[in-house]
Design a protein around this motif. Structure first.
Motif, PDB file in Angstrom:
ATOM      1  N   LYS A 177      -3.713  -0.558   1.788  1.00 21.68           N
ATOM      2  CA  LYS A 177      -4.593  -0.730   2.954  1.00 21.68           C
ATOM      3  C   LYS A 177      -3.809  -1.264   4.144  1.00 21.68           C
ATOM      4  CE  LYS A 177      -8.914  -1.463   0.454  1.00 21.68           C
ATOM      5  NZ  LYS A 177      -9.976  -2.437   0.130  1.00 21.68           N
ATOM      6  N   LEU A 178      -2.906  -2.214   3.904  1.00 22.00           N
ATOM      7  CA  LEU A 178      -2.089  -2.757   4.990  1.00 22.00           C
ATOM      8  C   LEU A 178      -1.199  -1.676   5.585  1.00 22.00           C
ATOM      9  CD1 LEU A 178      -1.101  -5.231   6.617  1.00 22.00           C
ATOM     10  CD2 LEU A 178       0.534  -5.662   4.755  1.00 22.00           C
ATOM     11  N   ARG A 179      -0.585  -0.868   4.735  1.00 21.75           N
ATOM     12  CA  ARG A 179       0.281   0.217   5.224  1.00 21.75           C
ATOM     13  C   ARG A 179      -0.506   1.272   6.009  1.00 21.75           C
ATOM     14  NH1 ARG A 179       5.386   0.602   3.147  1.00 21.75           N
ATOM     15  NH2 ARG A 179       5.885  -0.487   1.217  1.00 21.75           N
ATOM     16  N   ALA A 180      -1.778   1.453   5.673  1.00 19.79           N
ATOM     17  CA  ALA A 180      -2.596   2.462   6.344  1.00 19.79           C
ATOM     18  C   ALA A 180      -2.938   2.080   7.779  1.00 19.79           C
ATOM     19  CB  ALA A 180      -3.880   2.711   5.550  1.00 19.79           C
ATOM     20  N   VAL A 181      -2.800   0.816   8.099  1.00 16.95           N
ATOM     21  CA  VAL A 181      -3.093   0.334   9.453  1.00 16.95           C
ATOM     22  C   VAL A 181      -1.874   0.615  10.338  1.00 16.95           C
ATOM     23  CG1 VAL A 181      -3.562  -1.752  10.811  1.00 16.95           C
ATOM     24  CG2 VAL A 181      -4.617  -1.466   8.563  1.00 16.95           C
ATOM     25  N   ASP A 191      -2.722  -8.345  13.059  1.00 15.56           N
ATOM     26  CA  ASP A 191      -4.124  -8.744  13.228  1.00 15.56           C
ATOM     27  C   ASP A 191      -4.939  -8.424  11.975  1.00 15.56           C
ATOM     28  OD1 ASP A 191      -3.743  -9.780  15.762  1.00 15.56           O
ATOM     29  OD2 ASP A 191      -4.237  -7.889  16.760  1.00 15.56           O
ATOM     30  N   TYR A 192      -4.676  -7.272  11.363  1.00 16.71           N
ATOM     31  CA  TYR A 192      -5.351  -6.912  10.112  1.00 16.71           C
ATOM     32  C   TYR A 192      -5.046  -7.958   9.044  1.00 16.71           C
ATOM     33  CZ  TYR A 192      -6.492  -4.472   5.793  1.00 16.71           C
ATOM     34  OH  TYR A 192      -7.000  -4.148   4.554  1.00 16.71           O
ATOM     35  N   MET A 193      -3.760  -8.339   8.956  1.00 21.93           N
ATOM     36  CA  MET A 193      -3.376  -9.340   7.964  1.00 21.93           C
ATOM     37  C   MET A 193      -4.154 -10.634   8.201  1.00 21.93           C
ATOM     38  SD  MET A 193      -1.526 -12.356   7.490  1.00 21.93           S
ATOM     39  CE  MET A 193      -0.677 -12.438   9.046  1.00 21.93           C
ATOM     40  N   VAL A 196      10.523  -4.270   5.997  1.00 23.06           N
ATOM     41  CA  VAL A 196       9.871  -4.717   7.228  1.00 23.06           C
ATOM     42  C   VAL A 196       8.637  -3.856   7.491  1.00 23.06           C
ATOM     43  CG1 VAL A 196      10.132  -5.036   9.712  1.00 23.06           C
ATOM     44  CG2 VAL A 196      12.046  -5.547   8.173  1.00 23.06           C
ATOM     45  N   LEU A 197       7.476  -4.498   7.543  1.00 27.31           N
ATOM     46  CA  LEU A 197       6.222  -3.809   7.850  1.00 27.31           C
ATOM     47  C   LEU A 197       5.799  -4.035   9.296  1.00 27.31           C
ATOM     48  CD1 LEU A 197       4.122  -4.538   4.627  1.00 27.31           C
ATOM     49  CD2 LEU A 197       5.562  -2.557   5.138  1.00 27.31           C
ATOM     50  N   VAL A 198       6.175  -5.181   9.858  1.00 23.26           N
ATOM     51  CA  VAL A 198       5.920  -5.498  11.266  1.00 23.26           C
ATOM     52  C   VAL A 198       7.136  -6.262  11.779  1.00 23.26           C
ATOM     53  CG1 VAL A 198       4.492  -6.819  12.891  1.00 23.26           C
ATOM     54  CG2 VAL A 198       3.411  -5.651  10.973  1.00 23.26           C
ATOM     55  N   ASP A 199       7.643  -5.848  12.922  1.00 22.88           N
ATOM     56  CA  ASP A 199       8.764  -6.548  13.542  1.00 22.88           C
ATOM     57  C   ASP A 199       8.629  -6.414  15.051  1.00 22.88           C
ATOM     58  OD1 ASP A 199      11.098  -7.777  14.288  1.00 22.88           O
ATOM     59  OD2 ASP A 199      12.431  -6.308  13.343  1.00 22.88           O
TER      60      ASP A 199
END
Length: 162
Positions: free
Chosen positions: A17-21, A28-30, A79-82
């Protein structure tokens, strides 16, 4: 700017679900979905601002982001967000198991005590006895957090906002 670091243990479904965002919306989703549910539970590990000192200590006093044990215990991983303001990294289930094995064989508090004073004064502004105590105190739950994550077959994300 808080600089408060967190570790969260996520199921495969939660990671999906996190990757789908879209990446620009993931932090913000996190905050809204993951932190709301997991903060204060065994699947959340608060590191406060100590995460930075712990990371330096895991790198023998130097900043190191290699995605291998021990330097991936806190900061490193996929890294998912940087962005300039936020970071999310991910450790896989196999990496979580490797981290547990390492932490069972190597006392994290001893690593911190051995390496804390090796950190450059220019790199780390909390390098005093209070900073050492703070780093040691916030690191105490890391092993039990990772053991629980491994037991539940979870992956782990590290999050921090600058």
């Amino acid at each position: 700017m808080s600089r408060l670091g967190m570790l969260y243990a996520l199921t495969e479904e939660e990671v999906g679900k996190l990757r789908a965002v879209p990446e620009e919306e993931r932090y913000d989703y996190m905050l809204e979905e993951i932190e709301e549910e997991l903060f204060g539970t065994p699947r959340g590990c608060e590191l406060d601002k100590a995460w930075e000192g712990i990371q330096y200590c895991l790198g023998a006093g130097r900043w190191n982001e290699e995605n291998r044990v021990p330097t991936n215990i806190v900061f490193a991983g996929e890294v998912l967000v940087d962005t300039e303001d936020e970071i999310i990294t991910l450790k896989t289930q196999s990496e979580v198991r490797e981290i547990v094995s390492y932490l069972r064989q190597h006392n994290l508090q001893e690593i911190i005590e051995q390496n804390f004073w090796k950190i450059s004064d220019e790199d780390f502004r909390y390098k005093d006895n209070d900073g050492l105590d703070h780093t040691l105190g916030w690191s105490e739950e890391i092993l039990s957090f990772y053991e629980n994550a491994a037991k539940e077959n979870c992956q782990v994300i590290f999050t921090v906002d600058f």
